[in-house]
Structure formats: C-alpha cells, structure tokens
Design a protein around this motif. Structure first.
Motif, mmCIF file in Angstrom:
data_model
loop_
_atom_site.group_PDB
_atom_site.id
_atom_site.type_symbol
_atom_site.label_atom_id
_atom_site.label_comp_id
_atom_site.label_asym_id
_atom_site.label_seq_id
_atom_site.Cartn_x
_atom_site.Cartn_y
_atom_site.Cartn_z
ATOM 1 N N UNK A 125 0.884 -1.227 -0.071
ATOM 2 C CA UNK A 125 -0.198 0.200 0.155
ATOM 3 C C UNK A 125 0.764 1.227 0.063
ATOM 4 N N UNK A 126 2.059 1.016 0.608
ATOM 5 C CA UNK A 126 2.821 2.359 0.689
ATOM 6 C C UNK A 126 3.468 2.613 -0.610
ATOM 7 N N UNK A 127 3.742 1.656 -1.272
ATOM 8 C CA UNK A 127 4.388 1.914 -2.611
ATOM 9 C C UNK A 127 3.486 2.480 -3.600
ATOM 10 N N UNK A 128 2.100 2.087 -3.395
ATOM 11 C CA UNK A 128 1.124 2.798 -4.082
ATOM 12 C C UNK A 128 0.812 4.134 -4.016
ATOM 13 N N UNK A 129 0.964 4.580 -2.881
ATOM 14 C CA UNK A 129 1.052 5.957 -2.410
ATOM 15 C C UNK A 129 -0.657 6.334 -2.353
ATOM 16 N N UNK A 130 -1.541 5.399 -2.122
ATOM 17 C CA UNK A 130 -3.140 5.677 -2.117
ATOM 18 C C UNK A 130 -3.231 5.905 -0.674
ATOM 19 N N UNK A 131 -4.477 6.729 -0.682
ATOM 20 C CA UNK A 131 -5.224 6.767 0.621
ATOM 21 C C UNK A 131 -5.837 5.714 1.200
ATOM 22 N N UNK A 132 -5.767 4.908 2.142
ATOM 23 C CA UNK A 132 -6.349 3.848 2.464
ATOM 24 C C UNK A 132 -7.197 3.915 3.661
ATOM 25 N N UNK A 133 -8.548 3.141 3.369
ATOM 26 C CA UNK A 133 -9.170 3.018 4.433
ATOM 27 C C UNK A 133 -9.447 1.618 4.714
ATOM 28 N N UNK A 134 -9.145 0.811 5.952
ATOM 29 C CA UNK A 134 -9.025 -0.461 5.908
ATOM 30 C C UNK A 134 -9.971 -0.854 7.145
ATOM 31 N N UNK A 135 -10.990 -1.861 6.580
ATOM 32 C CA UNK A 135 -11.999 -2.267 7.671
ATOM 33 C C UNK A 135 -11.576 -3.501 8.167
ATOM 34 N N UNK A 136 -11.724 -3.882 9.700
ATOM 35 C CA UNK A 136 -11.406 -5.192 10.200
ATOM 36 C C UNK A 136 -12.022 -5.327 11.463
ATOM 37 N N UNK A 137 -12.006 -6.542 11.563
ATOM 38 C CA UNK A 137 -12.668 -7.052 13.103
ATOM 39 C C UNK A 137 -11.500 -7.659 13.858
ATOM 40 N N UNK A 138 -10.455 -7.835 13.278
ATOM 41 C CA UNK A 138 -9.109 -8.448 13.915
ATOM 42 C C UNK A 138 -8.269 -7.371 14.703
ATOM 43 N N UNK A 139 -8.147 -7.502 15.680
ATOM 44 C CA UNK A 139 -7.355 -6.456 16.526
ATOM 45 C C UNK A 139 -5.928 -6.486 15.870
ATOM 46 N N UNK A 140 -5.707 -7.704 15.714
ATOM 47 C CA UNK A 140 -4.048 -7.835 15.334
ATOM 48 C C UNK A 140 -3.704 -7.176 13.847
ATOM 49 N N UNK A 141 -4.735 -7.312 12.839
ATOM 50 C CA UNK A 141 -4.663 -6.532 11.526
ATOM 51 C C UNK A 141 -5.020 -5.300 11.685
ATOM 52 N N UNK A 142 -5.558 -4.652 12.863
ATOM 53 C CA UNK A 142 -5.870 -3.218 12.838
ATOM 54 C C UNK A 142 -4.521 -2.777 13.574
ATOM 55 N N UNK A 143 -3.772 -3.302 14.396
ATOM 56 C CA UNK A 143 -2.709 -2.897 15.179
ATOM 57 C C UNK A 143 -1.499 -2.885 13.982
ATOM 58 N N UNK A 144 -1.547 -3.824 13.090
ATOM 59 C CA UNK A 144 -0.383 -4.119 12.435
ATOM 60 C C UNK A 144 -0.460 -2.977 11.157
ATOM 61 N N UNK A 145 -1.644 -2.524 10.866
ATOM 62 C CA UNK A 145 -1.850 -2.023 9.555
ATOM 63 C C UNK A 145 -2.107 -0.523 9.928
ATOM 64 N N UNK A 146 -2.459 -0.133 10.698
ATOM 65 C CA UNK A 146 -3.248 1.259 11.095
ATOM 66 C C UNK A 146 -1.925 2.093 11.566
ATOM 67 N N UNK A 147 -1.795 3.313 10.977
ATOM 68 C CA UNK A 147 -1.082 4.244 11.461
ATOM 69 C C UNK A 147 -2.117 4.822 12.784
ATOM 70 N N UNK A 148 -3.329 4.877 12.210
ATOM 71 C CA UNK A 148 -4.360 5.264 13.113
ATOM 72 C C UNK A 148 -5.466 4.523 13.098
ATOM 73 N N UNK A 149 -6.076 4.217 13.975
ATOM 74 C CA UNK A 149 -7.197 3.135 14.216
ATOM 75 C C UNK A 149 -8.466 4.013 14.785
ATOM 76 N N UNK A 150 -9.714 3.848 14.034
ATOM 77 C CA UNK A 150 -10.794 4.423 14.591
ATOM 78 C C UNK A 150 -11.681 3.222 14.999
#
Lengths: 368, 373, 285
Positions: free
Chosen positions: A180-205
């Motif tokens: 995702x960083x390589x593509x430079x896109x603005x990303x909104x990522x939905x998940x129910x898995x807290x590990x995924x949330x912590x691993x991917x999010x610069x910010x988590x809502x």
C-alpha cells in the motif's frame, strides 16, 4: 493535508441508526483502520465512501471535491470486498481488467497493466482461470489486484483477509503495508481482527453502534483504551478486569488484590473511594518469588508463542497471566504474581471510561 | 489398557464408486483415561469423520474401535457411553437452556435438587447463568454453543466428544473459558476428545494432539513435542503461529564446520561440535535439505546475516518483524517492541540448537536442534 | 455393511423405476394410441399387440379427418403454427418487460414495491374466466378480439408474473457487492446490468422463459374464448376431433404427440438450464 474527509455522516435503515454522525479525515497517502465488532457500522461507512450507499446526512469529500452525490463510477476509488465479489463469469484477467476497460485505454496497455499488478501479487500464472478455479488465496489476491490496477487515489479495503486461512492472513498482513505504501494511495481498511488493526493502522478508529468511540495510534488504543470494552477488544488473551475501590495515602493511589497492595502510577484526584475497575494486561503480569500478591494456579493453557495461566486470587477472582513460551510456569499451585504500577489501567465502574492520571490536578476523566 | 483404542480404522465414503473418498486412512489412536486429546487439522482432513465414527454416527469401513477394551464398532451411539457436544449447538428448541442442560441428568433419575445444583455450577463456569430460563433461539450463537458445551460436560460419560466446541465463542471469553474448562475436565477426571481446526485451542486444552491431514495421522504427541520435534514438514509448518520459516538448503562440510547455503546469498556456518556425528553423516549424505526455524528463534542482533526489513508490526504483547532473507522472507517474533522500520538493514542470528532439518524428498524430520530426530 | 448398501441400492433403483413408470406411462400410452386405429384402441380388453399405422399422422398432416361415417377438413397444422406464434411472441414480450422489472424489484426497494410485485403475482391466482368476460367485451370494442396482438397481450397474464417472480429471485441471489465492484471499477449502472446482472441471472432467465413458454403453449381458456378458428392454438384445435359421429382417439393421440413434441424437445434441449436454474439458485461469489 487530509485527502479524504467525512463530515457528520448519518444513515439509518428503517428506524435503526447505523451511522450516527461520523466525521473522519485521512491524510493523503495515509492509512486509517476502521475497527469494530460486526454491526458497528464499519461496512456501511465504507460503502458510503464508495458511493454504494447514500448517506441521510453529511458529506464525503475526496481530494477537496464534494463527492456526496457522485455515483461510484466517478469517484476514482478502488475497493476490495470481504467476500471478494469477483465476477464469476469472467477470467481472473477480465476481472482485473474491468477496472480499466471503462477508460480510453488500448488493449495492449490494459494487458501490460494487468500483467504488472498480477506479477506483483503473484497471480500471473492463473490469469486465465475463472474465479471458480482459483484457491481462496488467489481469489483474494485477484480482488486486491482489481482494486489496485487502476492506481486509485483512494483505496477501500473491506476486511479483505477475513475469508482466507490463518497462514495466508498472516503473510498478507506482513505484505500489505509495504504494498500500500508503494502505491501511495489513501487507504481505509475495515477489520474485526485487532492484530490486523494494530499491524496496519497508523491510526485506528474504533466504531461502536454507529459512533467513533476512540481514534488514535495502536499504542494509544492498546495502552490507553477509552473504555473497558475497547480494552477487551484489543489483546489476546483479553485484559483482566477486576472491581476495586482504590484508596489513597501518602504513597499515592492503590488498591488491594489478595490482600496485597497494588499501586497506581500518577495522580488521580477524587478517585479514592470511588467504584473502579482495574485493567491488568495478562502479559504485564508475571510470576515472582518475592512480593506481589498470592494466587492459586487453576489451569495452564499453552498457546504457541506464549503460555497462558488461569489463576485465582484469595477471594476467588480469576486472572489470566501470559508469559513468553520460553519461560516456565513455576511448580506448585500456590504462587505470587506482580504487576508494575505503569501497567495497571484504571476505569470508572459506572461509565466504563478510563481514568486519566493527571499532574496538574483539574482533569480527571479523559474525554473519549 | 487405554480407555479408547482405535486400530487400523478406515473410513471410505461411496466405496467402489467414482466418488469414493478415503476420509480416514489406517488410523491408530489410543486415549488414556483422564486425558484430553485434540484432533487437529484443516477442513477435510478426516478429524470430524473420526469423531463421528467414535460417537457411532458413522460406521467404520474397516478396523477395530474399543472403549474400555469392549469393541464398539456395532454398538448404537447411545450404548457407547459417550457424550457429545455438536458444532451446530443442536439444543432442543422447545426446552429452556436449563432443561437442555439437565436433560441427561433427569434421564438418570437424579434428585431434582442435585440436578439444579450441578446445572447452576456448570452455568456459572460457562457464564450462562443469566439466561438459563431462556429458549435457545432467544440467545446468541456463542451463548448457544456454551450451553451445548455445558449439556455435554455435565454428563457422566466414559468419553466426552467435543466437535469444534469453541468455534463460535466470543473472543473476549475464549482465553478464560479455555482455562476454566480445562480445570473442570481435570478436576472431574473426565476424558475428552475435541475436534478443532484452531491450533490455539488444541494447544491450550489438550494433553496430546493428533495432527491430521488428508485422512492420515501426521503426528500424535504433546503440544511441547509438536512444537519442538515436529515429525515432518507438514506438522512443522502447520503448528506454530506465526508459521515456521522454511528454506531449501544445500549442506556442505569441512574439517571444523557445517555450512548450510540458503538461496544464493546466505551461508550459515556452524561448528561441527554442535551437531551429533550421526546427524553430520545423515545431513551430508542428503546434501540438499529443508531447514526450518521457528520465528521465536530468529534473533535480531548486532552481528549475523544481513536482512532487509519490510514489515515491523507491534501487536501489543509481541512484535512481528519480516525481512527479506535468502531470496525469501524470514519472520522474527519478539515479546517486546523492536525499533526498526521498513527498508532498514538488520542482522539475523540463528543458533544451531533451533534448527529443524527435514528431508526434502519425504518431508520427514532428520534432526531437531543438532540431534537426530 | 456392504450388504445394507447393496440392498439400499436396489431399493433405490426400484423406487426410481416406479416413479419413472408413473410419470412416463401416459406419454407412452398416447404414443401407442397414435399408432393405432380407433378400432384397435377401443377393443376390450386392451392389448399391446397391433399393427402400427401412420394413418393418424398422415390424416393430420393432410388436413383431412376421415371417420367411418363422414369426412371433414381440419386445419391442425395451422393450429400448430398459431401456438408457435402466440407462445414465442408472448414469451418474448414478457422477457422484454419482465426482466428489467424483476431487476428493479430486486435491487430498488421503494415504498410499495412489495405490494406492486405481489399484485402482479396475484393475476396468476384469479380465475381466468373472471377476467375473460369483461375483457372480451372490451376487446371487441377496441378491435383487439381475434387478433394475435390481443391474444399476446392477454397471455402476459400468464407469462409476466412467472418471469417477474422467478427472475427477481435470481437477481436477488447475486451479491450486490459484485455489482458495486463493477460500478466502482468505473462502469455505469446500465453497463453493470448488461455485463454483470444479465449474464449471471442467465440460467434463471432461460428457465423462467422456458416455463413461461410451456404455460403459454398449454393455455386453453384464453384462446377458446378470444380466438376464432384461424387464430386457435393446438389446445383449442384438438376439440375438433370430438365430432358428432364419435371421438377420433387415434387422431387425438397423434395430435397430442405432435403438439407436445415442440415443448418436449425444448425442455430436453434446455434441460441443463432448467435443472441449474430451478434447483441451484444463482451464483455464489
């Protein structure tokens, strides 16, 4: 500078409020994770950004342009779905190419772009297959390729790893941020898995019942959860929550567990004598030879990377202790465990909200 | 004598037809009294067929099955002395949760006060006390599953069979209930077989785990041994979260050292003395091997083999670092935070006692930690 | 154990044979009848032994109905043509109207959409005679009585609800995400309908069309009341075999065989779609 802005989005379905005035912004090239239990409104919010669902009120702004009433095909976004949503009657190639065929683009250019993204995602050898002939992992990568190939400025990922097996999910979790960083896109990522949330999010809502209950970095949310519910959602094994009534003396605020004193770090004016809940992360607890408070070991349940032990205090309250798998659980049922003052999280029992230690003395409760 | 004994059990669906499926192949399994055994594998591995054969819902195509030395192959399910919790909850819809749980006890003509006491106790254990008087369809899936588990655990049976007992459970409750259920089973000296696809559950609950794949038992051992001494590449890669790092390697030997060449650019060098002589002989005769290293044994240190980090993910209680190494990727797990960002160079250190070496042709383990398997 | 499964296999075969016999016997018997003369059909007790004759078919094709008493003209081939014209155009019109409507009902829930859809279906429940009487009067006034157009219109009462309800189910089975995905990929809603929804509901549309065709083909009462001799389909035309001098069983049988032949052929050819369409439901993403 923020690239994607949501302002006061509301949506209800037949008297049921699904989104209750949500405002969010994501900086250009940034990643925001929407986290919450099923039914929290994450997917509806994502679809509102995509234009598949019209909000009852509020606005969606992408790159400074109001997109609230613009149909999905003109929003310039890419999206990957939880159930992949591949077109079953088209080959993997045509699935990916569908993001390009609506533009004026020569067949050879389409072919080159599809080939490039397929190689990146390691599915170039199955491009002629229909979705039926693809493995789950390949389907997931095809869906991702379809979202990426048109190089959208905004990328919406709706729990894309939900339906792949644990091993693949782990691999993709490591690979995705780079991709995702390589593509430079603005990303909104939905998940129910807290590990995924912590691993991917610069910010988590964190969403709950159509509201944002906390927004922050993984560290904020893990170490300073806004309420007991969020504390329980992040962490495996889950946080220990014990009812306490803290006391104050010259050494500061403290409570008693198994008749032994446990100190809290920082000043909590006005908290002494109040009904509180103390949150103890299982990995912050450790067995000790001297000090700490006495417990009885009930059951040892090894995980792979850690060993989780269920213990009870003198009053029969249950506590989970987690240690790295390399360390051993001491012999014998009667043991002592300890926790450092910094790691004890204090919540108000009535509201469930976290109590923020202060140094200046005025503010007691953190605004969630 | 073991409580449950399976000898050369086969299950073939649609025998003789074009759609014949050999679901369970020549399975030998014995379970001791008081033991918790997990049947672990991905879907279609034969674990559920095995459980259903033990319960009596499927007939074994061949082989012997015995409980307490008594053959059970032809006994109807009710006469086998087994209690079962089903994956699909299967509570009786017209009965309240309390009546559901008490069902088997009432059939045993236990006095009502005693029944009530036991039901209350198991309900407290499973956190379902608050809705004991509700009907199954009025509660959530996770709650139904807990009730179903309670109905099975409360029974006095020689053997408790639990089919995916915690699959629907609320994540926040899992760790706690695992601990309580394990404590309960041990305290009441029950014998249990649980079927699961979740290795965390198997590891947490079971004394021994039978890992199955493609209808074949891959390894039947303690969680400890499955982790430290996997019998083959399959178990090695299957057990462990995150999964084991696997590399194809070429082995070479000089007077003092063993060299393992991974990919084109990495050469691991270990002093000969760290390996047993038999192993050196075996590895050398093999030349090409598969090397496995658990992520917890991949250390990031001052010195070692250079690798380029591409992901560093902190999960609260552990950190996963993934780096490009030997033309592939290598994953390291630490229990504290690790400060290094994508693109940075780190040094990977691997100790010979953490190496698992497999035969690339058969997949069988050759050595664990420098000692012959 | 092999024992039980062997017994099971035989029992299953026996049951299957029983069912097949039950359903196939009338067709088999009518084919036999069509190859006999009236005398051999009516002899008692009935016998399977006879000399097959194609006279019945020849009579129908020649358009001459000969009995032992008299001989009269009959235009069965014209009836067959009428049946084809009426059924094909009815189904074509119903598909053109019904498929987009089904899509609208499946995808856009608006106030009263359920009611409208149900009202359309309820046309199927009304006794046809109830509708027919007033309709005949109106048709006569506006000049639609005894025209193909008028008949095709009335046939929509049969075809349209069927297609609407079956196809709507298929559209509903397509995950909306698949369509969102195509739109987000940059395509208009109409392109999405054509490229995604239509192909994916294809088997369902084919099955619904086929069913509608069979229902239209088998319709009797509408054509009986609204069509004169030169517009009559086979179902009504067969009445001509009931003559004052007796019933021509052999020729009726031949006519029946000829009239079910097209639908049977169509059903056999489209069997794959029918089974896929009626049993499986549509696509899973």
């Amino acid at each position: 500078m923020s690239y994607l802005d949501l302002s006061n989005i509301r949506k209800s379905f037949e008297n049921e409020t699904v989104l209750d005035g949500i405002s969010l912004s994501v900086p250009e090239g940034g990643t925001l994770v929407l986290f919450g239990k099923s039914g929290a409104g994450k997917t509806v919010l994502l679809r509102t950004i995509a234009g598949a669902i019209d909000p009852d009120a509020g606005s969606v702004t992408i790159g400074g342009q109001d997109m609230t009433t613009v149909p999905p095909e003109h929003r310039g976004i890419g999206m990957a779905f939880q159930n992949f949503a591949l077109f079953p009657h088209m080959s993997a190639f045509d699935n990916i190419a569908s993001s390009l065929t609506s533009r004026r683009m020569s067949a050879s250019e389409i072919k080159r772009k599809v080939q490039d993204v397929a190689e990146l995602l390691k599915i170039d050898h199955v491009l002629t297959h229909t979705p039926k002939a693809l493995s789950n992992g390949q389907k997931q990568r095809t869906a991702l390729a379809r979202a990426l190939v048109s190089e959208p400025k905004v990328l919406l990922l709706d729990d894309p790893l939900r339906n792949v097996d644990a091993k693949l999910r782990f691999e993709m979790r490591l690979e995705l941020p780079c991709l995702l960083a390589d593509r430079g896109a603005t990303v909104v990522y939905v998940t129910q898995d807290y590990k995924e949330a912590m691993a991917l999010g610069e910010r988590i809502a964190v969403l709950d019942q159509g509201n944002i209950v906390q927004i922050g970095s993984p560290e904020d949310i893990y170490k300073r959860p806004a309420n007991t519910e969020i504390a329980q959602l992040f962490g495996d094994p889950t946080v220990n929550l014990l009812d306490v009534v803290p006391q104050e003396d010259e050494r500061g605020l403290h409570a008693f567990l198994s008749d032994q004193r446990v100190d809290f770090h920082g000043d909590f004016p006005g908290v002494a004598g109040r009904d509180c809940i103390v949150g103890l992360r299982p990995e912050a607890l450790s067995f000790t030879q001297n000090g700490g408070f006495p417990v009885t070991i009930e059951a040892v349940t090894p995980f792979n990377e850690k060993t989780v032990t269920l213990v009870t205090t003198l009053r029969g309250r249950e506590i989970l202790v987690s240690q790295p798998a390399q360390s051993t659980v001491p012999e014998g049922p009667e043991q002592n465990i300890t926790i450092s003052a910094q790691d004890a999280i204090l919540f108000d029992r009535q509201t469930g909200k976290r109590l923020e230690p202060v140094t200046t003395g005025e503010r007691v409760e953190e605004a969630a | 004598m073991s409580l449950l004994e399976l000898n050369g059990v086969n299950k073939i669906y649609n025998p003789g037809s074009a759609h014949a499926v050999h679901a369970v192949q020549n399975l030998d399994l014995s379970v001791e009294k008081g033991e918790i055994v997990a049947l672990l594998g991905s879907s279609g591995c034969g674990k559920t067929s095995t459980l259903r054969m033990i319960a009596g819902f499927e007939e074994a195509s061949s082989g012997q099955m015995a409980i307490n030395s008594k053959e059970i192959n032809r006994l109807p399910p009710a006469k086998r002395g087994v209690a079962m919790a089903f994956e699909g909850y299967s509570l009786y819809p017209p009965l309240s949760i309390r009546e559901n749980i008490a069902f088997a006890l009432k059939a045993e003509k236990m006095p009502a006060t005693e029944v009530n006491k036991q039901v209350e106790a198991i309900a407290a254990l499973l956190e379902i006390s608050d809705f004991l008087d509700k009907r199954p369809n009025a509660i959530s899936g996770g709650q139904q599953q807990r009730a179903s588990l309670g109905r099975s655990l409360i029974r006095k049976a020689d053997l408790h069979l639990l089919d995916e007992p915690m699959g629907q459970l609320e994540p926040q409750l899992r760790a706690l209930l695992r601990g309580r259920i394990k404590h309960y089973i041990k305290q009441h000296n029950l014998t249990a077989i649980l079927v699961t696809h979740d290795q965390t559950e198997a590891n947490a609950l079971a004394d021994r785990i039978a890992v199955m794949e493609g209808g074949v038992l891959q390894q039947f051992d303690t969680p400890e041994n499955l982790k430290n001494k996997p019998a083959n590449i399959f178990t090695g890669a299957f057990i462990g979260e995150p999964p084991m790092n696997l590399f194809e390697a070429g082995a070479a030997l000089n007077d003092t050292e063993i060299h393992l060449r991974l990919g084109d650019d990495v050469k691991l060098e270990f002093p000969k003395a760290r390996f047993s002589p038999e192993l050196i002989e075996r590895v050398l005769t093999n030349k090409s091997v598969v090397v496995g290293i658990r992520p917890h044994s991949v250390h990031l240190a001052e010195t070692g083999h250079p690798a380029e980090v591409y992901a560093n993910q902190w999960l609260g209680d552990q950190t996963h670092v993934a780096a490009r190494f030997a033309g592939k990727s290598i994953v390291s797990v630490a229990h504290d935070r690790v400060r290094c960002g994508p693109g940075e160079q780190v040094n990977v250190q691997i100790n010979p006692e953490d190496l698992h070496i497999f035969d690339p042709a058969t997949g069988a383990a050759l050595s664990h930690g420098g000692v012959l398997a | 154990m092999d024992h039980t499964s062997l017994l099971e296999r035989w029992l299953r075969r026996f049951a299957l044979a029983l069912i097949v016999t039950f359903f196939m016997f009338p067709i088999f018997w009518i084919v036999l009848m069509s190859l006999q003369t009236n005398e051999t059909i009516l002899r008692s007790p009935p016998s399977m032994a006879f000399v097959p004759t194609f006279d019945n078919y020849l009579a129908i094709l020649a358009g001459r109905l000969d009995s032992n008493v008299a001989s009269m003209g009959i235009d069965f081939l014209n009836n067959l043509m009428n049946s084809i014209i009426l059924s094909v155009s009815s189904v074509a019109v119903a598909l053109c109207l019904g498929v987009p409507a089904a899509y609208a009902f499946a995808r856009h829930k608006f106030r009263g959409s359920e009611d409208i859809a149900f009202t359309l279906l309820s046309f199927r429940f009304a006794p046809p005679l109830l509708v027919l009487l007033p309709l005949t009067l109106y048709f006569q006034q506006i000049g639609l009585a005894d025209t193909y157009l008028g008949l095709v219109w009335v046939y929509q009462l049969i075809c349209l609800p069927l297609i609407l309800w079956i196809v709507r189910g298929y559209f509903e089975d397509i995950s909306p995400d698949i369509e969102y995905a195509y739109r987000i990929a940059g395509h208009s809603w109409f392109a999405t309908f054509r490229k995604i929804a239509l192909p994916l509901a294809g088997p369902g549309i084919a099955a619904a069309g086929l069913l509608a065709f069979i229902f239209a083909w088998n319709n009797f009462i509408f054509a009986l009341v609204l069509a004169s001799a030169d517009k009559q389909p086979v179902t009504v035309g067969a009445l001509a075999f009931v003559t004052a001098s007796g019933i021509q069983y052999g020729q009726i049988a031949a006519a029946v065989v000829l009239s079910i032949a097209p639908t049977l052929a169509l059903a056999l050819w489209a069997q794959r779609y029918l089974v896929e369409g009626l049993s499986l439901g549509a696509v899973k993403g």
